[in-house]
Write a protein that holds these residues in place. Structure first.
Motif, PDB file in Angstrom:
ATOM      1  N   THR A   1       0.799  -1.223   0.000  1.00 15.07           N
ATOM      2  CA  THR A   1       0.000   0.000   0.000  1.00 15.07           C
ATOM      3  C   THR A   1       0.832   1.274   0.000  1.00 15.07           C
TER       4      THR A   1
ATOM      5  N   ARG B   1       0.407  10.071   3.349  1.00 20.11           N
ATOM      6  CA  ARG B   1      -0.396   8.850   3.259  1.00 20.11           C
ATOM      7  C   ARG B   1       0.430   7.627   3.658  1.00 20.11           C
TER       8      ARG B   1
ATOM      9  N   ARG C   1      -0.441   4.958   6.588  1.00 25.06           N
ATOM     10  CA  ARG C   1      -0.602   3.530   6.317  1.00 25.06           C
ATOM     11  C   ARG C   1       0.359   2.693   7.148  1.00 25.06           C
TER      12      ARG C   1
ATOM     13  N   GLN D   1      -0.977   2.547  10.661  1.00 22.90           N
ATOM     14  CA  GLN D   1      -2.116   1.627  10.730  1.00 22.90           C
ATOM     15  C   GLN D   1      -1.632   0.176  10.770  1.00 22.90           C
TER      16      GLN D   1
END
Length: 345
Positions: A4, A30, A34, A37
């Motif tokens: 990702t 971003r 990610r 996360q």
């Protein structure tokens, strides 16, 4: 596996960064989101990092804040970032593909004296079975595997083949790899035709997996005539593991793979005459060549395997975990198969 993260540029025709700085900042933001996360989800006990050229060093900060034991492997003859960007967390180490890469970064001011060397391991395909015994033939089977580009010295190998022809040494040259530049390939092929050696050359193109293993099995020797330092001589190690005797300039980390006169031969960079002299020795000393071949099989398979690399990584992760008291009692590493909970990117 999660793919990702977004690159901050492209690897097409070399490394190029995004021209749009606003878009680069968006992607960096971003990517950080990610990664956080992912870290929240799996709570890794260790992290193995690869090339971050087009991902940026900000990702290190997320790992450092969480004090996750982290090893970043450096497989190029270049620093992964400037000395000023070196992470200060004591849970971080660099691991180098060779002593030559480590020496380079020390010379550039990186504080890495006690950081480990982790040689890239041979794939299981290269070590799964014993090499097929070579059939003795009057014709010397010579190989080259890698990118067809000027810095790899392929033109010097062709110059050596011209000398072999002049001295009536029977040979066939097998070249595997794709051209970095169409112009360079055309120059090589034109030179071969002009010198009358084109019939002794077999262009295999790019090979992978079983095809490259079969390629090695038909060779007596493999020439690695690189002009510039390499981080590691993986092609050389692969050839040795298959019983092919390497002839190398030993530029950079490739020097660490070969012991001259024991499991391979060294030659002068940029010298077709030096390459030719080594090839002539191989043709005229087949029994000694066989001894070098057997030594190479034994040395490559014992030194450049996944168990050896895993052992060094395991020891380093244990050291980092001990420095990080919060996780020292929780981390569980297996030196044989690295069965720790971790993240790799």
């Amino acid at each position: 596996m999660s793919r990702t993260l977004e690159l901050l540029g492209s690897y097409e025709n070399g490394i190029s960064r995004l021209a749009d700085t606003t878009e680069e900042q968006r992607r960096q933001h971003r990517n950080q989101q990610r990664l956080n996360q992912l870290l929240d989800m799996i709570n890794p006990q260790a992290c193995l990092v690869g090339n971050l050229d087009l991902l940026g060093t900000d990702l290190h900060k997320q790992l450092g804040k969480r004090r996750i034991p982290t090893i970043q492997h450096v497989g190029f003859m270049a620093a992964p970032y400037g000395p000023q960007d070196y992470p200060q967390a004591n849970t971080y180490r660099l691991a180098f593909a060779s002593r030559e890469v480590k020496r380079l970064l020390i010379a550039q001011g990186f504080p890495v004296d006690n950081h480990p060397i982790v040689h890239p391991p041979l794939t299981s395909a290269m070590t799964a079975e014993a090499p097929i015994p070579k059939r003795q033939s009057p014709m010397l089977q010579i190989g080259y595997s890698g990118l067809l580009m000027h810095s790899k010295g392929v033109h010097n190998l062709l110059e050596a083949c011209v000398i072999l022809k002049q001295r009536h040494v029977p040979y066939q040259l097998n070249l595997a790899g794709k051209p970095f530049s169409p112009d360079y390939l055309e120059q090589l092929q034109t030179y071969a035709r002009q010198q009358g050696i084109d019939r002794n050359l077999h262009w295999h193109g790019f090979l992978e997996d079983q095809a490259i293993t079969s390629f090695y099995q038909q060779l007596d020797v493999l020439v690695f005539p690189s002009l510039h330092p390499e981080a590691f001589g993986m092609v050389v190690a692969e050839a040795m593991a298959q019983g092919v005797v390497p002839i190398s300039t030993g530029a950079g980390g490739a020097f660490e793979v070969i012991t001259h006169g024991v499991d391979g031969l060294l030659c002068e960079p940029g010298s077709g005459e030096s390459v030719s002299a080594a090839l002539q020795w191989c043709h005229g000393n087949r029994q000694k060549l066989s001894v070098l071949s057997q030594n190479g099989i034994r040395h490559a398979r014992s030194r450049f395997n996944s168990a050896q690399s895993a052992k060094v990584l395991d020891q380093t992760f244990r050291t980092l975990a001990e420095l990080n008291s919060s996780s020292a009692t929780d981390i569980q590493l297996g030196a044989k198969d690295l069965t720790f909970s971790g993240v790799t990117f």
